[in-house]
Motif scaffolding. Sequence first.
Motif, PDB file in Angstrom:
ATOM      1  N   UNK A 121       0.619  -1.182  -0.264  1.00  0.00           N
ATOM      2  CA  UNK A 121      -0.015   0.177   0.015  1.00  0.00           C
ATOM      3  C   UNK A 121       0.993   0.626  -0.097  1.00  0.00           C
ATOM      4  N   UNK A 122       1.559   1.153   1.020  1.00  0.00           N
ATOM      5  CA  UNK A 122       2.444   2.552   1.117  1.00  0.00           C
ATOM      6  C   UNK A 122       3.241   2.607   0.200  1.00  0.00           C
ATOM      7  N   UNK A 123       3.804   1.390  -0.588  1.00  0.00           N
ATOM      8  CA  UNK A 123       5.047   1.721  -1.714  1.00  0.00           C
ATOM      9  C   UNK A 123       4.271   2.443  -3.367  1.00  0.00           C
ATOM     10  N   UNK A 124       3.380   1.709  -3.794  1.00  0.00           N
ATOM     11  CA  UNK A 124       2.272   2.209  -4.807  1.00  0.00           C
ATOM     12  C   UNK A 124       1.340   3.374  -4.420  1.00  0.00           C
ATOM     13  N   UNK A 125       1.036   3.612  -3.221  1.00  0.00           N
ATOM     14  CA  UNK A 125      -0.447   4.967  -3.719  1.00  0.00           C
ATOM     15  C   UNK A 125       0.209   6.130  -2.053  1.00  0.00           C
ATOM     16  N   UNK A 126       0.965   5.465  -1.603  1.00  0.00           N
ATOM     17  CA  UNK A 126       1.897   5.926  -0.383  1.00  0.00           C
ATOM     18  C   UNK A 126       2.042   6.189   1.025  1.00  0.00           C
ATOM     19  N   UNK A 127       1.474   7.698   1.308  1.00  0.00           N
ATOM     20  CA  UNK A 127       0.372   8.215   2.639  1.00  0.00           C
ATOM     21  C   UNK A 127      -1.082   8.740   2.673  1.00  0.00           C
ATOM     22  N   UNK A 128      -1.543   8.031   1.453  1.00  0.00           N
ATOM     23  CA  UNK A 128      -3.348   8.152   2.048  1.00  0.00           C
ATOM     24  C   UNK A 128      -4.002   8.005   2.456  1.00  0.00           C
ATOM     25  N   UNK A 129      -5.002   8.288   3.165  1.00  0.00           N
ATOM     26  CA  UNK A 129      -5.626   7.109   3.520  1.00  0.00           C
ATOM     27  C   UNK A 129      -6.641   7.083   2.730  1.00  0.00           C
ATOM     28  N   UNK A 130      -7.208   5.683   3.100  1.00  0.00           N
ATOM     29  CA  UNK A 130      -7.583   4.423   2.241  1.00  0.00           C
ATOM     30  C   UNK A 130      -8.796   3.528   3.439  1.00  0.00           C
ATOM     31  N   UNK A 131      -9.828   2.723   2.584  1.00  0.00           N
ATOM     32  CA  UNK A 131      -9.690   2.002   3.434  1.00  0.00           C
ATOM     33  C   UNK A 131     -10.384   0.508   2.367  1.00  0.00           C
ATOM     34  N   UNK A 132      -9.549  -0.790   2.688  1.00  0.00           N
ATOM     35  CA  UNK A 132      -9.183  -2.045   2.183  1.00  0.00           C
ATOM     36  C   UNK A 132     -10.105  -2.451   2.405  1.00  0.00           C
ATOM     37  N   UNK A 133     -10.783  -3.522   1.869  1.00  0.00           N
ATOM     38  CA  UNK A 133     -11.372  -4.797   2.059  1.00  0.00           C
ATOM     39  C   UNK A 133     -11.031  -6.141   1.389  1.00  0.00           C
ATOM     40  N   UNK A 134     -10.492  -6.942   2.479  1.00  0.00           N
ATOM     41  CA  UNK A 134     -10.638  -8.373   1.538  1.00  0.00           C
ATOM     42  C   UNK A 134     -11.495  -9.002   2.405  1.00  0.00           C
TER      43      UNK A 134
END
Length: 387
Positions: A121-134
């Motif tokens: 997440x941090x490598x591709x999107x950096x430091x953005x807030x988000x919600x990830x559901x698996x």
Amino acid sequence: MEVTARAPGKIILAGEHAVVHGSTAVAASIDLYTYVSLSFPADSDDGDHLKLHLKDMALEFSWSIVRIREALGEMGTQIPSSPLSCSPEAIKLLAALVEEQNIPEERLTIASGVTAFLWLYTSIQGYKPAKVVVTSELPLGSGLGSSAALCVSLSASLLALSGSMTLDFSQQGWLTLGENELELVNKWAFEGEKIIHGRPSGIDNTVSTYGNMIKFRSGELTRLKSNMPIKMLITNTRVGRNTKALVASVSERKDRHPNALAAVFKAVDSISNEVATIIQSSAHDGIATTEREHKLEELMEMNQGLLQCMGVSHASIETVLQTTLKYKLASKLTGAGGGGCVLTLLPSLLLGADVDKVIAELESCGFQCLIAGIGGKGVQICFNSSA
């Protein structure tokens, strides 16, 4: 904008263990998937956290963006179009962030997966807030490629909203990615797999990314196209196993009986190549299909016999073999053995009532049964602009 990606699990159709000793193996995707949905907050109400919801386990994790930035600094961002490996130092920092979440003791095996999530997440999107559901249809730790399916679907969803892939956001339904996009997803997923497994072969993530089937030998992967529909009953014995120890035990047996095991590995190589040939051949009528299924059944039985020679069967696997044999069905273990999962070919002329009987008998032994189509599509994505 919300994106959902799905990536399939995998089975080894032929050649497990022998592949470590130079033989050919064949792996295939199965139509059981792991789904990852990614959305960015629309307002500032919840806009300062990265949240991960593992729905099947009823587990939720949350990190403040400030805390992640503080822990990782510049280490947390990369150029999405060119993945680099996660350094040992970064893994330590990420593991500390995971430890802060107090994962229940009985769920500690997922810690490496959560670490891989944070890094991807941090490598591709950096430091953005988000919600990830698996969510997932794959049982964990059973040899069906659940970690690779997670890394592939996660990489695809993150890359889809990173600007590093050429995509048509207006299309509806599940989209199949182009070759360049698939290659990028596969590279990122492999880096995630390295965090979880240390030294993965790359087979699981490649099958999950591209789908269909793959033949591999001595590190070389060849993509195959299946020309016959295959359905398998996958029986999860629910018996955990130590893959590393099983691989080591086969090597030790080879050291004690070098000539005998060399012949076993050579036979497995022939079986794998014949399986690949049959699957790629085209059938023009029902008789040809039945003939091919019968050949596959014989090859599966032979492969299982050779795996028993290697010493990687288990009492639970033998129970599945004996049960399916009563119904004249061919089975073999898939993956490391010593427990894990067993494949049973379901011929196209087999009656549904007979399948139900087999499943009922296997489930009465405490096993989990899944029916899956073999060799389907790889990773796909779907956009939902109204989310």
